[in-house]
Design an enzyme around this catalytic site. Structure first.
Site, mmCIF file in Angstrom:
data_model
loop_
_atom_site.group_PDB
_atom_site.id
_atom_site.type_symbol
_atom_site.label_atom_id
_atom_site.label_comp_id
_atom_site.label_asym_id
_atom_site.label_seq_id
_atom_site.Cartn_x
_atom_site.Cartn_y
_atom_site.Cartn_z
ATOM 1 N N LYS A 78 30.523 37.685 36.886
ATOM 2 C CA LYS A 78 30.725 38.310 38.282
ATOM 3 C C LYS A 78 30.446 39.958 38.191
ATOM 4 O O LYS A 78 30.658 40.522 36.970
ATOM 5 C CB LYS A 78 32.206 38.123 38.529
ATOM 6 C CG LYS A 78 32.900 38.511 39.915
ATOM 7 C CD LYS A 78 34.277 38.331 39.881
ATOM 8 C CE LYS A 78 34.774 38.586 41.439
ATOM 9 N NZ LYS A 78 36.276 38.299 41.377
ATOM 10 N N SER A 153 37.281 35.738 45.604
ATOM 11 C CA SER A 153 36.342 36.680 45.741
ATOM 12 C C SER A 153 35.119 36.233 44.799
ATOM 13 O O SER A 153 33.924 36.579 44.671
ATOM 14 C CB SER A 153 36.627 37.821 45.239
ATOM 15 O OG SER A 153 37.243 38.050 44.078
ATOM 16 N N SER A 177 41.216 34.231 43.278
ATOM 17 C CA SER A 177 39.692 34.493 43.181
ATOM 18 C C SER A 177 38.764 33.641 42.349
ATOM 19 O O SER A 177 37.574 33.981 42.557
ATOM 20 C CB SER A 177 39.345 36.075 43.113
ATOM 21 O OG SER A 177 39.949 36.668 44.297
#
Lengths: 466, 99
Positions: A78, A153, A177
């Site tokens: 990420k 996310s 997330s």
């Protein structure tokens, strides 16, 4: 298995150890899939140009006699986890050109293990969102239906694993997330106990809530990745070695009162099917009561913006990041922040500023902090009686991109996931089938929460569900 | 509903420059969110006696060589400076002639 990129980490690891495949072959297979699908999915923000060199280096290490289950495994990371010398933008214009000056502890451990980093994945800006629609670089798209969101996310990380553009990925979980995008994309998403994995080198959002976690194709893979990145770290004073204080039984608690409304009926039907599957494997399903859990989302949307607005105060355009000159110094700050942060980030900074301001502090932050402790106690009490608590991961499947324009309606997707961040418990989302929407089969997930430090129970129940 | 002035005041406190239309949309969004999170006020007063489990974990002070943490990485840090002159980051004067 025809394509190497479709292997799980565990399968690939065995093949690497047996000399049946090389890291370079695995990496090439992922890169070929990226070439095919990333253009439309927008899941990677950058594919690292040196991925093949990393793979060759891993193959050399193996040839020299090294062995680690992750040596040569191609993974995605990420965009808010620092890898030294590489861009880490948190999908924000504020950090579009920011180059990390050091490795996150989790990355350092993976480098030592010999992981190949394929690229950095799309996300909601500064991890703020549950759909990946808040990325400054456009939303990632759900591999199961490209008109729909990936969840967020860590949306890019979920999408690259689901679309076999990496064997696994790292994400971060502040209020769901990792788990929510995993559910929406049909993969496993695991949030460790708060303090199990170092936050050093993870861009801070809600410091008392954030944890790095794996997104993988199988529960065994999540366990493998978790074991590689966990541990006490002098660079994060909140890391702890927790003795698992767990109920030694095969009971799984379901807070039925919480599931009475707001969940789409087909999601609930899949959830009941998953529970039946567990019953058939000897688990006992019992009703439990978590009287304050209904307040968790309200508590979360006070504590998280308060912590985020504080953490994001560091971005002022003076030392790094977007810098726009205004009339005065104060103007420099306000203009850089106004232009650098997207609408959702600005909204949460404003909300955090409000709940922390004099006059409102007691009514919001004070109450929320107290409620959080009550929640923690309720979870501890429940988890003294049962080994795990089960709920759906989200009340509905992935929505259409652009469908939820009102921020509050998007926040409701987090209703079951935020609690584990508030209480610090470990939680996992495991796929539990699909529901049909407009001709597409959309994955949904079951969430299991266990006692602090008891990730082992989550892995064993998770495996029973597969 | 919070007022436009309150939104402007919050933006000033948060050091955010807002566009004109954004004040109205934030007024609506923040009011809606505050109405929702306001549920916590129903929490009984007794609950506020709860002490958080979190505590500070301090480390011992140990001397380190100057520049130790960034040693070898000075150039990467400098490369991130918005405006650079030699090895220095150019910042605005705090007190300006016209103030």
């Amino acid at each position: 298995m025809s394509n190497l990129n479709e292997l799980s980490i565990t399968e690939a690891s065995k093949k690497l150890a047996a000399g049946e495949v090389t890291s370079l072959q695995l990496t090439e297979a992922c890169l070929a899939e990226i070439e095919k699908r990333n253009g439309s999915l927008n899941a990677y923000l950058e594919v690292f140009a040196d991925a093949r060199e990393q793979a060759k280096a891993a193959d050399s290490r193996r040839a020299a006699g090294e062995s680690h289950p992750l040596l040569g495994i191609p993974l995605a990371v990420k965009d808010n986890i620092l890898i030294e010398g590489r861009t880490a933008s948190a999908a924000s214009k504020m950090l579009e050109h920011y180059v990390a000056t050091y490795d996150a502890t989790a990355i350092k451990k993976l480098k030592e293990a010999g992981v190949v980093f394929l690229g950095r994945t799309n996300m909601d800006e500064f991890a703020m969102g549950g759909s990946n629609e808040n990325s400054a670089f456009g939303p990632a798209k759900n591999p199961h239906d490209e008109s729909r969101v990936t969840g967020g996310s860590s949306g890019g990380s979920a999408a690259v694993v689901a679309a076999h553009m990496a064997l696994g990925a790292l994400g971060s979980d502040t209020g769901g997330s990792v788990r929510e995008p995993a559910a929406f994309c049909g993969v496993v998403g695991f949030k460790p106990t708060y303090g199990a994995v170092s936050r050093s080198g993870l861009m801070a959002m809600g410091s008392s809530l954030d944890q790095i976690g794996p997104l993988t194709k199988t529960v065994a893979d999540a366990e493998l990745l978790f074991n590689a990145i966990c541990g006490v770290d002098p660079l994060d004073s909140t890391t702890v070695q927790l003795p698992a204080a767990k109920a030694d039984n095969k009971k799984i608690g379901v807070p039925r009162a919480l599931l009475a409304q707001g969940i789409e009926p087909e999601v609930l039907a899949q959830f009941d099917q998953a529970l039946k599957k567990l019953q058939m494997q000897g688990y006992e399903i019992v009703d439990i009561s978590l009287p304050s859990a209904g307040l968790a989302l309200a508590v979360y949307y006070i504590i998280m913006p308060a912590e985020s607005s504080t953490n994001l105060a560091r971005f002022d355009g003076v030392r790094y990041g977007l810098s726009i000159k205004g009339e005065t110094l104060l103007d420099d700050y306000a203009t850089s922040r106004g232009e650098g942060f997207g609408p959702e980030v600005r909204r949460r900074i404003m909300l955090g500023t409000y709940v922390l301001s004099a006059g409102y502090y007691d009514a919001y932050f004070g109450k929320a902090t107290a409620a959080r402790e009550v929640l923690r106690k309720e979870f501890s009490a429940a988890l003294a009686e049962v080994s795990a608590i089960a709920t759906p991961t989200a009340p509905f499947p992935a929505w259409k991109i652009g469908e939820k324009s009102d921020p509050l309606s998007a926040y409701l997707a987090d209703i079951f996931t935020v609690t584990a961040n508030l209480t610090g418990n470990p939680a996992v989302s495991v796929p539990m089938g699909t529901v049909a929407r407009d001709g597409a089969d959309l994955p949904v997930g079951i969430q299991l929460t266990a006692a602090h430090g008891d990730e082992a129970t989550l892995f064993s129940i998770g495996k029973a569900l597969e | 509903m919070i007022s436009k002035d309150e939104v402007q005041n919050l933006a000033a406190l948060a050091r955010l420059k807002l566009s004109a239309g954004e004040v109205e949309s934030l007024q609506k969004d923040i009011s809606n969110i505050l109405d929702y999170v306001g549920q916590v006020s129903a929490f009984s007063a007794a609950a506020t006696d709860e002490k958080p489990l979190q505590r500070n974990v301090m480390r011992d002070d140990t001397p380190r060589a100057a520049g130790d943490t960034l040693s070898g990485k000075e150039e990467v840090v400098r490369a991130a400076f918005p405006t650079r002159e030699g090895d220095f980051n150019v910042v605005r004067k705090i007190i300006q002639k016209d103030e």
